[in-house]
Design a protein around this motif. Structure first.
Motif, PDB file in Angstrom:
ATOM      1  N   TYR A  16      12.730   0.151 -10.204  1.00  0.00           N
ATOM      2  CA  TYR A  16      11.794  -0.135  -9.596  1.00  0.00           C
ATOM      3  C   TYR A  16      10.372  -0.477 -10.446  1.00  0.00           C
ATOM      4  CZ  TYR A  16       7.676   0.784  -6.356  1.00  0.00           C
ATOM      5  OH  TYR A  16       6.666   0.625  -5.644  1.00  0.00           O
ATOM      6  N   LEU A  17       9.813  -1.418 -10.107  1.00  0.00           N
ATOM      7  CA  LEU A  17       8.978  -2.254 -10.812  1.00  0.00           C
ATOM      8  C   LEU A  17       7.479  -1.866 -10.418  1.00  0.00           C
ATOM      9  CD1 LEU A  17      10.068  -6.116 -11.013  1.00  0.00           C
ATOM     10  CD2 LEU A  17      10.637  -4.117 -12.751  1.00  0.00           C
ATOM     11  N   ALA A  18       6.679  -1.478 -11.518  1.00  0.00           N
ATOM     12  CA  ALA A  18       5.374  -0.762 -11.389  1.00  0.00           C
ATOM     13  C   ALA A  18       4.397  -1.434 -12.546  1.00  0.00           C
ATOM     14  CB  ALA A  18       5.492   0.509 -11.142  1.00  0.00           C
ATOM     15  N   CYS A  19       3.214  -1.092 -12.346  1.00  0.00           N
ATOM     16  CA  CYS A  19       2.308  -1.328 -13.565  1.00  0.00           C
ATOM     17  C   CYS A  19       1.393  -0.357 -13.896  1.00  0.00           C
ATOM     18  CB  CYS A  19       1.527  -2.601 -12.998  1.00  0.00           C
ATOM     19  SG  CYS A  19       0.406  -2.142 -11.803  1.00  0.00           S
ATOM     20  N   ASP A  20       1.308  -0.380 -15.162  1.00  0.00           N
ATOM     21  CA  ASP A  20       0.232   0.558 -15.767  1.00  0.00           C
ATOM     22  C   ASP A  20      -0.969  -0.252 -16.454  1.00  0.00           C
ATOM     23  OD1 ASP A  20      -1.119   2.721 -16.912  1.00  0.00           O
ATOM     24  OD2 ASP A  20       0.349   3.122 -18.142  1.00  0.00           O
ATOM     25  N   ASN A  23       0.478  -3.746 -18.218  1.00  0.00           N
ATOM     26  CA  ASN A  23       1.978  -3.491 -18.657  1.00  0.00           C
ATOM     27  C   ASN A  23       2.836  -3.258 -17.384  1.00  0.00           C
ATOM     28  OD1 ASN A  23       1.593  -3.010 -21.705  1.00  0.00           O
ATOM     29  ND2 ASN A  23       0.562  -1.262 -21.031  1.00  0.00           N
ATOM     30  N   VAL A  24       3.865  -3.958 -17.646  1.00  0.00           N
ATOM     31  CA  VAL A  24       4.943  -3.864 -16.253  1.00  0.00           C
ATOM     32  C   VAL A  24       5.946  -2.931 -16.822  1.00  0.00           C
ATOM     33  CG1 VAL A  24       6.877  -5.230 -15.393  1.00  0.00           C
ATOM     34  CG2 VAL A  24       4.592  -6.461 -16.180  1.00  0.00           C
ATOM     35  N   LEU A  25       5.991  -1.968 -15.867  1.00  0.00           N
ATOM     36  CA  LEU A  25       7.029  -0.839 -16.106  1.00  0.00           C
ATOM     37  C   LEU A  25       8.306  -1.098 -15.270  1.00  0.00           C
ATOM     38  CD1 LEU A  25       4.560   2.223 -15.481  1.00  0.00           C
ATOM     39  CD2 LEU A  25       4.990   0.926 -17.482  1.00  0.00           C
ATOM     40  N   VAL A  26       9.358  -0.503 -15.848  1.00  0.00           N
ATOM     41  CA  VAL A  26      10.454  -0.479 -15.001  1.00  0.00           C
ATOM     42  C   VAL A  26      11.061   0.790 -15.072  1.00  0.00           C
ATOM     43  CG1 VAL A  26      13.071  -1.255 -15.341  1.00  0.00           C
ATOM     44  CG2 VAL A  26      11.248  -2.850 -16.099  1.00  0.00           C
ATOM     45  N   LYS A  27      11.280   1.425 -13.829  1.00  0.00           N
ATOM     46  CA  LYS A  27      11.434   2.930 -13.654  1.00  0.00           C
ATOM     47  C   LYS A  27      12.895   3.035 -12.898  1.00  0.00           C
ATOM     48  CE  LYS A  27       6.739   4.365 -12.976  1.00  0.00           C
ATOM     49  NZ  LYS A  27       5.646   5.003 -12.008  1.00  0.00           N
ATOM     50  N   ILE A  28      13.574   4.097 -13.328  1.00  0.00           N
ATOM     51  CA  ILE A  28      14.673   4.187 -12.454  1.00  0.00           C
ATOM     52  C   ILE A  28      14.726   5.901 -12.268  1.00  0.00           C
ATOM     53  CG2 ILE A  28      17.212   4.563 -12.829  1.00  0.00           C
ATOM     54  CD1 ILE A  28      17.271   2.153 -14.626  1.00  0.00           C
ATOM     55  N   ASN A  29      14.791   6.181 -11.000  1.00  0.00           N
ATOM     56  CA  ASN A  29      14.623   7.476 -10.334  1.00  0.00           C
ATOM     57  C   ASN A  29      13.133   8.122 -10.918  1.00  0.00           C
ATOM     58  OD1 ASN A  29      17.083   7.520  -9.085  1.00  0.00           O
ATOM     59  ND2 ASN A  29      18.135   7.899 -11.032  1.00  0.00           N
ATOM     60  N   GLY A  30      12.184   7.154 -10.933  1.00  0.00           N
ATOM     61  CA  GLY A  30      10.929   7.897 -11.526  1.00  0.00           C
ATOM     62  C   GLY A  30      10.623   7.959 -12.810  1.00  0.00           C
ATOM     63  N   GLU A  31      11.814   7.468 -13.637  1.00  0.00           N
ATOM     64  CA  GLU A  31      11.572   7.705 -15.190  1.00  0.00           C
ATOM     65  C   GLU A  31      11.398   6.169 -15.611  1.00  0.00           C
ATOM     66  OE1 GLU A  31      14.023   9.160 -19.042  1.00  0.00           O
ATOM     67  OE2 GLU A  31      14.840   9.745 -17.030  1.00  0.00           O
ATOM     68  N   ILE A  32      10.322   6.238 -16.508  1.00  0.00           N
ATOM     69  CA  ILE A  32       9.841   4.855 -17.165  1.00  0.00           C
ATOM     70  C   ILE A  32      11.233   4.652 -18.178  1.00  0.00           C
ATOM     71  CG2 ILE A  32       8.233   3.598 -18.626  1.00  0.00           C
ATOM     72  CD1 ILE A  32       6.123   5.231 -17.502  1.00  0.00           C
ATOM     73  N   LYS A  33      11.922   3.502 -17.918  1.00  0.00           N
ATOM     74  CA  LYS A  33      12.957   3.181 -18.723  1.00  0.00           C
ATOM     75  C   LYS A  33      12.250   1.883 -19.893  1.00  0.00           C
ATOM     76  CE  LYS A  33      16.119   5.701 -17.597  1.00  0.00           C
ATOM     77  NZ  LYS A  33      16.713   6.768 -18.433  1.00  0.00           N
ATOM     78  N   PHE A  34      11.698   1.112 -19.539  1.00  0.00           N
ATOM     79  CA  PHE A  34      11.019   0.057 -20.108  1.00  0.00           C
ATOM     80  C   PHE A  34       9.628  -0.178 -19.658  1.00  0.00           C
ATOM     81  CE2 PHE A  34      10.993  -4.631 -20.811  1.00  0.00           C
ATOM     82  CZ  PHE A  34      11.455  -4.504 -22.402  1.00  0.00           C
ATOM     83  N   ARG A  35       8.879  -0.866 -20.767  1.00  0.00           N
ATOM     84  CA  ARG A  35       7.477  -1.159 -20.745  1.00  0.00           C
ATOM     85  C   ARG A  35       7.243  -2.648 -21.495  1.00  0.00           C
ATOM     86  NH1 ARG A  35       2.458   1.929 -20.271  1.00  0.00           N
ATOM     87  NH2 ARG A  35       3.818   3.701 -20.085  1.00  0.00           N
ATOM     88  N   GLY A  43       7.837 -14.731 -16.322  1.00  0.00           N
ATOM     89  CA  GLY A  43       8.761 -14.686 -15.247  1.00  0.00           C
ATOM     90  C   GLY A  43       9.433 -13.387 -15.129  1.00  0.00           C
ATOM     91  N   ILE A  44       9.716 -12.940 -13.976  1.00  0.00           N
ATOM     92  CA  ILE A  44      10.502 -11.488 -13.634  1.00  0.00           C
ATOM     93  C   ILE A  44      11.536 -12.219 -12.732  1.00  0.00           C
ATOM     94  CG2 ILE A  44      10.583  -9.287 -13.032  1.00  0.00           C
ATOM     95  CD1 ILE A  44       7.498  -9.074 -13.800  1.00  0.00           C
ATOM     96  N   VAL A  45      12.962 -11.813 -12.972  1.00  0.00           N
ATOM     97  CA  VAL A  45      13.801 -12.089 -12.236  1.00  0.00           C
ATOM     98  C   VAL A  45      14.664 -10.823 -11.998  1.00  0.00           C
ATOM     99  CG1 VAL A  45      16.012 -13.224 -11.639  1.00  0.00           C
ATOM    100  CG2 VAL A  45      13.891 -14.652 -13.047  1.00  0.00           C
ATOM    101  N   CYS A  46      14.880 -10.472 -10.289  1.00  0.00           N
ATOM    102  CA  CYS A  46      15.502  -9.164 -10.107  1.00  0.00           C
ATOM    103  C   CYS A  46      16.660  -9.518  -9.381  1.00  0.00           C
ATOM    104  CB  CYS A  46      14.578  -8.545  -9.134  1.00  0.00           C
ATOM    105  SG  CYS A  46      12.963  -8.127  -9.780  1.00  0.00           S
ATOM    106  N   PHE A  47      17.820  -8.666  -9.646  1.00  0.00           N
ATOM    107  CA  PHE A  47      19.183  -9.106  -9.191  1.00  0.00           C
ATOM    108  C   PHE A  47      19.232  -7.804  -8.456  1.00  0.00           C
ATOM    109  CE2 PHE A  47      19.468 -11.744 -12.795  1.00  0.00           C
ATOM    110  CZ  PHE A  47      19.990 -12.886 -12.195  1.00  0.00           C
ATOM    111  N   GLY A  48      19.825  -7.828  -7.337  1.00  0.00           N
ATOM    112  CA  GLY A  48      20.109  -6.667  -6.298  1.00  0.00           C
ATOM    113  C   GLY A  48      18.892  -6.366  -5.497  1.00  0.00           C
ATOM    114  N   TYR A  49      18.552  -5.469  -5.478  1.00  0.00           N
ATOM    115  CA  TYR A  49      17.444  -4.885  -4.475  1.00  0.00           C
ATOM    116  C   TYR A  49      16.272  -4.039  -5.020  1.00  0.00           C
ATOM    117  CZ  TYR A  49      20.950  -6.808  -1.310  1.00  0.00           C
ATOM    118  OH  TYR A  49      21.601  -7.738  -0.626  1.00  0.00           O
ATOM    119  N   ALA A  50      16.034  -4.352  -6.188  1.00  0.00           N
ATOM    120  CA  ALA A  50      14.871  -3.732  -7.163  1.00  0.00           C
ATOM    121  C   ALA A  50      13.795  -3.869  -6.339  1.00  0.00           C
ATOM    122  CB  ALA A  50      14.864  -4.305  -8.445  1.00  0.00           C
ATOM    123  N   GLY A  51      12.929  -2.632  -6.131  1.00  0.00           N
ATOM    124  CA  GLY A  51      11.581  -2.656  -5.538  1.00  0.00           C
ATOM    125  C   GLY A  51      10.319  -3.032  -6.796  1.00  0.00           C
TER     126      GLY A  51
END
Length: 343
Positions: A16-20, A23-35, A43-51
């Protein structure tokens, strides 16, 4: 000269993509995995059904960072981008030229002539580097065919014959493509181009790389103020990036085809990284997809001397340079459009 920034590829479907702030945040199950800071991305390219959160999409639109959504298999779904920048007069000229037969024919010839010549150079390089391994007779025959088709493209005077010649040249080129596969020939046997869906590993790889290239060309065209949906060779169709497909033609051989061959021949990927579905569709697994994306990003960082502007640039900037040259031609700053010919 434009600075080549990074493209963020999201491959895990539960991301799940969010921002702070910025910064662009990549979250998995609510936990920030990448910033990553937004100013480091183009650009951002999402494969699958990332929100993606509305706040993140607003931030990307404001900063000119497009978000593309693709299926798990690499099929394009949609794209979120901000307002098209550039002079409205440029886009009005683009629309007029798209409706004008002579202008469309002339530019279509440029795109396709470069595609055929660049395809020929891929075969020529294989003979030069691997003359003791490849079938030089078959490759030389195809090279002769491509030379003849390039001459026919120059003298063609209607769009239907232009597309017919392009189809014949592609058939000749892909008829010998299997000779360019030097390793893992059992797993990566190529008998012809097929798609929607791809039914072998090579076609699956090529389709994936063409999708990545489409993202690059669309972003490049938007960056100079052109409308990627209104082309000259490819007809208008709702949701179709026609001008992006036009610009892709000259770039396919060296951006996608050669990279596919490198990945296979250097054993960077293997046959086990692909899955054959019940309907015959062949798709790559997550590990292979990540390996391909890593190689794609690395290839973009390589430096070349652009044949027209004669400046050293990163390979990933070629789509932006070509989009810039096309816009300058439409504005009247260049007498003709100089396509990308790779030596």
């Amino acid at each position: 000269m434009r600075k080549l920034l990074n493209t963020l590829y999201i491959t895990l479907p539960d991301s799940y993509l969010a921002c702070d702030g910025e910064n662009v945040l990549v979250k998995i199950n609510g936990e920030i995995k990448f910033r990553v800071p937004i100013h480091n991305l183009e650009g951002i390219v999402c494969f699958g059904y990332a929100g993606a959160s509305p706040g993140l999409m607003e931030l990307c639109c404001e900063r000119g960072v497009s978000i593309s959504f693709l299926t798990h298999f690499g099929k394009f779904i949609g794209r979120v981008s901000g307002r098209i920048s550039g002079n409205v007069l440029l886009r009005r000229t683009q629309y007029r030229w798209s409706d004008d037969f002579e202008s469309s024919l002339r530019l279509s010839k440029r795109f396709l002539l470069a595609k055929v010549i660049n395809s020929r150079s891929v075969l020529h390089r294989a003979i030069r580097d691997h003359s003791q391994i490849v079938d030089t007779l078959a490759l030389s025959k195809s090279m002769d065919d491509l030379s003849a088709y390039s001459n026919k493209l120059i003298t063609s005077n209607d769009m239907d014959s232009l597309r017919g010649i392009e189809g014949l040249s592609a058939a000749s080129y892909f008829s010998v493509f299997n000779h360019l596969i030097l390793n893992q020939k059992d797993d990566f046997c190529f008998t012809g181009r097929n798609r929607r869906p791809p039914t072998d590993r090579v076609n699956s790889l090529l389709s994936f790389l063409y999708t990545l290239l489409s993202h690059e060309t669309a972003a490049a065209l938007e960056s100079v103020g052109l409308d990627p949906q209104v082309g000259f060779l490819h007809k208008d169709r709702p949701g179709r990036l026609s001008l992006s497909l036009d610009l892709m033609e000259e770039l396919r051989p060296h951006f996608a085809d050669r990279l596919a061959l490198t990945l296979i021949n250097r054993n960077q990927i293997d046959g086990g990284g692909f899955t054959i579905k019940e309907n015959g569709t062949v798709i790559m697994d997550d590990k292979t997809r990540k390996e391909v994306l890593l190689a794609w990003q690395k290839r973009k960082q390589e430096e070349i001397v652009h044949p027209f502007i004669e400046e050293k640039i990163q390979f990933g900037l070629v789509p932006y340079v070509q989009a810039m040259l096309l816009s300058r031609h439409l504005r009247g700053d260049l007498e003709d459009y100089p396509p990308f010919f790779w030596k």
